[in-house]
Design an enzyme around this catalytic site. Structure first.
Site, short mmCIF file in Angstrom:
data_model
loop_
_atom_site.label_atom_id
_atom_site.label_comp_id
_atom_site.label_asym_id
_atom_site.label_seq_id
_atom_site.Cartn_x
_atom_site.Cartn_y
_atom_site.Cartn_z
N ASP A 493 23.32 42.63 44.51
CA ASP A 493 21.89 42.55 44.22
C ASP A 493 21.11 41.81 45.30
OD1 ASP A 493 21.32 43.83 41.81
OD2 ASP A 493 22.22 42.20 40.66
C1 BGC Z 1 21.74 36.59 41.80
C2 BGC Z 1 22.59 37.79 41.62
C3 BGC Z 1 22.08 38.57 40.48
C4 BGC Z 1 20.61 38.86 40.62
C5 BGC Z 1 20.10 39.54 39.40
C6 BGC Z 1 20.31 37.00 41.93
O1 BGC Z 1 19.52 35.87 42.06
O2 BGC Z 1 22.18 35.91 42.94
O3 BGC Z 1 23.93 37.43 41.43
O4 BGC Z 1 22.77 39.77 40.41
O5 BGC Z 1 19.89 37.70 40.82
O6 BGC Z 1 18.76 39.80 39.44
C1 NOJ Z 2 25.36 39.74 39.06
C2 NOJ Z 2 24.77 40.99 38.54
O1 NOJ Z 2 24.72 40.94 37.13
C3 NOJ Z 2 25.56 42.18 38.99
O2 NOJ Z 2 24.96 43.35 38.53
C4 NOJ Z 2 25.67 42.18 40.49
O3 NOJ Z 2 26.43 43.29 40.86
C5 NOJ Z 2 26.27 40.90 41.00
N1 NOJ Z 2 25.54 39.77 40.49
C6 NOJ Z 2 26.29 40.82 42.51
O4 NOJ Z 2 25.04 40.66 43.04
#
Ligand code: BGC
Ligand code: NOJ
Length: 820
Positions: A493
């Protein structure tokens, strides 16, 4: 250092001191009513949706840690010591934090039991949600160990949330005026907004007659006091306050006399109830809650016998679920994670996606499309019917383009428009979830299920068409190297190559000032191959040769694109940025190698034949593996890069910027098994296995019984410290890696396959696996050092490693495997 121990027999983790490095939590509830509960009874409850139907208030990120919850107080009503004043304490330690003489918290499957002792009074509280009920029980058992009679006051207290947790935390100009309660026959009803559009209310009830109550927070706590020293508890005097606005609470007082050695049970019920809209009030023209349908429920559960039955049913429910797959291996950490905790966590992630934990506020992300699809991979065998429903629910949020809303609200089941879609990997996960469901159940009829797009009536098409659109979505969005365009982000993400966010507070994912026709993802390329191969197998099964051929063609084209633009010589590259520059290559100064494409491309079968998979995995071992797990990428980004986005916003070693993402580690484990390196796979498995990390709890900090999303990587000052436990794809993926790939017990379209890639030091292991209604009793013995399988089913040799589906009516099968 440890803060407790595993009691595997009882399937519990026993916390032996209250001051764990972080609150160590558990979940209550299995279907609609849920709560989180910490080892000191902190936490909150909600009905279906942690944001929209929050029952009790929780102050996240508070000091002291975790100081709102399901609190009981005990007060010694005997003679008061003039110096120290009246003695009152919390049997769960918080919120008074009066030191207890004995303390133990047992987190089990869907329940938590906190037992403590102070001043000769033992208090043991069992918290759980009965199956199919929208209420939770706190069953307090008091035992007087003194030589004389103990006179006690017992208090229960919760702070009601005004339903929408987001609004509750922000809209004080309104909320301080709307709170309403009713108190009738000792039951406290929280009915804010019931006068207008709501048809639901919450309640707190007790099995004993009350000697006092309060429903206004300030009246109970006293001005400027906190939950650690409520005035009403200190003085022993409740004020029968009725909340009009401000902060409605439920606080009840009862008095208990216990003779020496006497024991007594007191039951408190916190519940949620809905009335039909036209029967909300009774009398009809009043504003009084109609209690006709709730009272029988309350009456039932204030009886200890009923509580006992309900608790036994909950135990049986979990016995049944866990019995679907049990293993006996030479390793305790593996056994307890596979048999108990990992599968439990899989259930919790299935239920809650990423909505409510100690790290997820319940008002944030709701259900994730990508997340929930992946959660299904570990869940399908547990309750296939619920997996089926979830698949349909997810597919119904898909957009006609084949794309998907990134998130949706569990209560409304509608996609969240504020985030929208264009996370270009999202739709492909649906294919993997459906494939897993088909392999588990053989329920091919699901493909014909009519499912709408974006929940719009009259847009229904067979689920199979949804899957094809998922595939087409990628093909419609290829970039300059014929690799998939990344969109807002892919699995990572935080890799926001089209975002260019330069103002504080902007969302990295949804800020979008680029057309996004250049940045590509090798990861999505690998995921596409994986998904399109499943589509190929499905088409084959359906006898659709044309479709199969079309799938094969796109698989080959994508593989060709990956080899020509996605291979860096020693590992798979990660992406191309908006300027067409490579990322995840030795050409980069930072972010030279990423874990995700090594995992997914090898899982998709790339390079297995020609040694490039081996090379990619050796590079992973060399550059990314650490004793605390495999970090996400190296070298970590030392500063913020506008063109990379959130990934470089994190200080090095945290989260996506080179933290150990426990979700991705199992991809490498699986890849290792695919090239036949069981030892390596298992070594990686143990590095992040929570139970195996129990003895470093003071470093790890999160619960030793569940996976955390992230363990700080080697670039972080607190390397090895975990964060964001419970709600993570790490649950399902680690479960899949150990059960299906290392132990090798793997559902396929044709039947159950057994292809273990176990450590060379293991001589044998056993497993019992329910599969399509048949009990497979599996024994694996190692006779040689390799992974070649000799299979015997019910005493007969069978060629290959897939057990042919048995005749209808077969109840169980004996499977014997020799590894050579
Ligand atoms: C986090 C990610 C997460 C994302 C979801 C980010 O701030 O680092 O792990 O998947 O937010 O929106
Ligand atoms: C947490 C999110 O829930 C997941 O969808 C994502 O793939 C990982 N973070 C990595 O960014």
């Amino acid at each position: 250092m440890r803060y407790g121990y595993f009691d595997d027999e009882s399937r519990e983790y026993v916390v032996t001191r209250p001051d764990t490095p972080l609150p160590w939590i558990n979940y209550l509830g299995c279907e609609e009513y849920f709560g989180i509960i910490s080892n000191t009874a902190g936490g909150y409850s909600f009905y279906r949706d942690a944001r929209l139907r929050r029952l009790t208030r929780y102050r996240y990120n508070n000091a002291p840690l975790d100081s709102s919850g399901r609190y009981l107080y005990l007060r010694d009503d005997g003679p008061v010591d003039q110096e120290s004043g009246p003695l009152f304490w919390s049997p769960s330690w918080q919120p008074t934090r009066i030191p207890l003489e004995e303390y133990e918290c047992r987190h089990g499957m869907g329940y938590t039991l906190i037992r403590s002792k102070l001043a000769g009074v033992e208090a043991s509280t069992l918290y759980f949600v009965p199956l199919e009920e929208n209420l939770e029980i706190w069953e307090l058992t008091l035992t007087n160990h003194r030589d004389e009679t103990a006179s006690l006051s017992v208090y229960a207290a919760v702070e009601f949330n005004l339903w929408d947790a987001m609004d509750d935390a922000t809209n004080f100009q309104r909320n301080y005026s709307i709170g309403e309660v009713e108190v009738v026959d000792g039951i406290i009803y929280h009915k804010t907004e019931y006068r207008e559009r709501r048809t639901h209310f919450a309640y707190l009830a007790c099995s004993e007659p009350l000697t006092g109550f309060d429903t206004q927070r300030e009246a109970f706590l006293g001005p400027y006091r906190g939950w650690d020293s409520p005035l009403a508890v200190e003085t022993g005097e409740m004020s029968a306050s009725i909340a009009h606005g401000w902060q409605p609470i439920g606080a009840q007082q009862i008095k208990v006399q216990l003779r020496a050695g006497e024991q007594k049970k007191v039951i408190f019920i916190l519940g949620y109830h809905e009335n039909p809209a036209d029967e909300k009030f009774y009398p009809l023209d009043s504003q009084t809650i109609n209690k006709r349908s709730v009272l029988p429920v309350i009456k039932k559960y204030i009886q200890p016998g009923e509580v006992e039955n309900a608790f036994q049913s909950l135990r049986l429910y979990w016995d049944e679920l866990l019995s679907k797959f049990q293993v006996t291996t030479p390793d305790t950490h593996t056994n307890r994670m596979v048999n108990i905790w990992n599968v439990y966590q899989v259930m919790i992630t299935f239920n809650l996606s990423r909505s409510a934990s100690y790290f997820e506020s319940g008002i944030g992300r709701g259900m994730g499309f990508r997340d929930s699809n992946q959660d299904l991979l570990g869940f399908v065998h547990l309750v296939p019917e619920r997996a089926r429903e979830r698949i349909i629910e997810l597919a119904a949020t898909q957009l006609p383009s084949g794309g998907a809303y990134h998130q949706y609200q569990p209560l409304t089941k509608r996609g969240n428009n504020d985030i929208g879609g264009n996370f270009n990997d999202d739709p492909l996960w649906l294919v993997l979830a459906v494939a897993a469901y088909l392999k588990e159940t053989g329920d091919w009829g699901i493909l014909d299920e009519a499912v709408p797009y974006d929940n719009q009536p009259r847009t229904e098409e067979p689920l199979y068409e949804h899957l094809q659109r998922s595939i087409q979505y990628t093909l419609d969005r290829l970039g300059p190297h014929d690799l998939p365009l990344i969109g807002r982000a892919d699995w990572n993400d935080c890799l926001n190559l089209n975002c260019f966010s330069d103002s504080p507070g902007q969302s990295f994912q949804t800020t979008n000032n680029k057309e996004g026709m250049v940045a590509e993802s090798v990861f999505i390329g690998g995921l596409f191959v994986l998904a399109a191969k499943e589509m190929l197998a499905i088409a084959d099964h359906l006898g659709n040769a044309e479709q199969a051929e079309a799938c094969l063609k796109v698989v080959q084209e994508m593989e060709a694109a990956i080899w020509s633009a996605g291979w860096d010589g020693e590992w798979f590259r990660r992406a191309y940025d908006d300027f067409g520059r490579v990322l995840g290559s030795r050409e980069n100064d930072e972010g030279q190698i990423f874990i995700e494409p090594q995992g997914v491309c090898v899982m998709a079968g790339l390079g297995i034949e020609d040694g490039r998979a081996l090379q990619a995995l050796d590079s992973t071992a060399e550059h990314l593996a650490t004793p605390h797990g495999i970090v996400l990428q190296q070298p970590a980004f030392s500063k913020y890069y506008l063109h990379l986005g959130e990934i470089s916003s994190y200080p090095p070693g945290y989260k996506e910027n080179a933290g150990v993402f426990c979700h991705t580690n199992p991809w490498i484990m699986i890849a290792e098994t695919m090239i036949g390196r069981g030892d390596k796979a298992y070594d990686y498995y143990l590095r992040i296995n929570p139970s195996a990390r129990e003895e470093i709890s003071d470093i790890h900090k999160c619960e030793p019984y569940v996976y955390a999303q992230m363990i700080a990587g080697k670039d972080a000052p607190d390397y090895g410290e975990a964060k964001n436990s419970w709600l993570t794809g790490a649950a399902a993926w680690n479960y899949v890696a150990i059960t299906q790939w290392i132990l090798g017990i793997r559902p396929t379209y044709e039947g159950l396959q057994i292809a273990p890639a176990i450590p060379s030091s293991w001589d044998s292991f056993e497993a019992v696996r329910m599969y399509r209604g048949v009990r497979y009793e599996i024994k694996v013995e190692r006779h040689g050092s390799g992974s070649n399988v000799r299979l015997e089913v019910d005493g007969n040799a069978v060629s290959g490693d897939i057990i042919p589906l048995p005749k209808k009516g077969t109840k169980s099968m004996d499977v014997f495997i020799i590894l050579e």
